[in-house]
Design a protein around this motif. Structure first.
Motif, PDB file in Angstrom:
ATOM      1  N   ASP A  38      -2.448  33.654   6.997  1.00 32.33           N
ATOM      2  CA  ASP A  38      -3.585  33.605   8.145  1.00 32.33           C
ATOM      3  C   ASP A  38      -4.553  32.702   7.398  1.00 32.33           C
ATOM      4  O   ASP A  38      -5.075  33.001   6.740  1.00 32.33           O
ATOM      5  N   PRO A  39      -4.824  31.540   7.879  1.00 34.82           N
ATOM      6  CA  PRO A  39      -5.844  30.626   7.527  1.00 34.82           C
ATOM      7  C   PRO A  39      -7.269  31.292   7.590  1.00 34.82           C
ATOM      8  O   PRO A  39      -8.116  30.932   6.760  1.00 34.82           O
ATOM      9  N   GLY A  40      -7.453  32.117   8.639  1.00 34.30           N
ATOM     10  CA  GLY A  40      -8.737  32.886   8.743  1.00 34.30           C
ATOM     11  C   GLY A  40      -9.007  33.914   7.768  1.00 34.30           C
ATOM     12  O   GLY A  40     -10.125  33.805   7.219  1.00 34.30           O
ATOM     13  N   LEU A  94      -4.784  24.714  17.758  1.00 34.60           N
ATOM     14  CA  LEU A  94      -5.055  23.976  16.561  1.00 34.60           C
ATOM     15  C   LEU A  94      -4.066  23.816  15.766  1.00 34.60           C
ATOM     16  O   LEU A  94      -3.095  24.755  15.488  1.00 34.60           O
ATOM     17  N   PRO A  95      -3.671  22.486  15.337  1.00 34.24           N
ATOM     18  CA  PRO A  95      -2.242  22.302  14.264  1.00 34.24           C
ATOM     19  C   PRO A  95      -2.838  23.021  12.907  1.00 34.24           C
ATOM     20  O   PRO A  95      -3.870  23.362  12.752  1.00 34.24           O
ATOM     21  N   VAL A  96      -1.864  23.565  12.237  1.00 34.14           N
ATOM     22  CA  VAL A  96      -1.934  24.298  10.915  1.00 34.14           C
ATOM     23  C   VAL A  96      -2.858  23.279   9.950  1.00 34.14           C
ATOM     24  O   VAL A  96      -3.607  23.874   9.313  1.00 34.14           O
ATOM     25  N   LEU A 105      -7.643  22.452   7.030  1.00 33.11           N
ATOM     26  CA  LEU A 105      -8.852  21.884   6.826  1.00 33.11           C
ATOM     27  C   LEU A 105     -10.187  22.885   6.938  1.00 33.11           C
ATOM     28  O   LEU A 105     -11.195  22.620   6.164  1.00 33.11           O
ATOM     29  N   GLY A 106     -10.168  23.870   8.134  1.00 31.67           N
ATOM     30  CA  GLY A 106     -11.209  24.860   8.007  1.00 31.67           C
ATOM     31  C   GLY A 106     -11.517  25.769   6.666  1.00 31.67           C
ATOM     32  O   GLY A 106     -12.625  25.735   6.425  1.00 31.67           O
ATOM     33  N   ALA A 129     -10.622  27.454  11.011  1.00 31.29           N
ATOM     34  CA  ALA A 129      -9.683  28.193  10.246  1.00 31.29           C
ATOM     35  C   ALA A 129      -9.136  29.416  11.084  1.00 31.29           C
ATOM     36  O   ALA A 129      -7.951  29.690  10.962  1.00 31.29           O
ATOM     37  N   THR A 130      -9.939  30.100  12.192  1.00 32.37           N
ATOM     38  CA  THR A 130      -9.567  30.888  12.969  1.00 32.37           C
ATOM     39  C   THR A 130      -8.933  30.555  14.217  1.00 32.37           C
ATOM     40  O   THR A 130      -8.684  31.262  15.086  1.00 32.37           O
ATOM     41  N   ASN A 131      -8.793  29.476  14.464  1.00 32.12           N
ATOM     42  CA  ASN A 131      -8.287  28.773  15.782  1.00 32.12           C
ATOM     43  C   ASN A 131      -9.179  29.081  16.858  1.00 32.12           C
ATOM     44  O   ASN A 131      -8.414  29.383  17.967  1.00 32.12           O
TER      45      ASN A 131
END
Length: 129
Positions: A113-115, A60-62, A67-68, A50-52
């Motif tokens: 922000d996925p993180g 990493l792709p989005v 998925l994170g 999630a935090t790349n």
């Protein structure tokens, strides 16, 4: 004679029931540890996704980052529930299981922000306890 046979059958059934409980208890403790380790690993790996910050993959792709944060709902909470927790913990995990998809769908309308979404999921699990 029939009464002796019935008595022996009852003793055998009692002994088999005790043996089954003992076997399940030993297996249950080992499995509880496996599920706990699995849930902790999934939190760590999902956080890296999630935090790349996944080793060896700087961009990493989005979809991998998504998925994170979805991994918390897909793997972490089910692993914790699989341990057959006490009723209070099970209720907390039920709440977290219902709350995390709502967060995963709602937060992207506010922040991309996925993180941050992953962190919100982790906080939701902790707050549910």
């Amino acid at each position: 004679d029939m009464s002796t046979r019935a008595l022996l059958q009852e003793e055998l059934e009692t002994a088999l029931a005790k043996l089954a409980i003992e076997k399940r208890s030993v297996m249950r403790e080992e499995l509880k540890q496996v599920f706990l380790i699995q849930s902790l690993l999934s939190i760590g790996i999902s956080g890296m996704l999630a935090t790349n910050h996944f080793p060896g993959y700087p961009d990493l792709p989005v979809s991998a980052q998504a998925l994170g944060f979805w991994t918390i709902w897909l793997f972490t909470i089910p692993s914790l529930r699989a341990r057959k927790p006490a009723p209070v913990e099970k209720e907390a995990l039920n709440i977290a299981f219902l709350l995390t998809p709502v967060l995963n769908i709602a937060i992207p309308f506010v922040a991309k922000d996925p993180g941050l979404i992953w962190l919100a999921n982790v906080v939701a699990i902790a707050a549910s306890y």
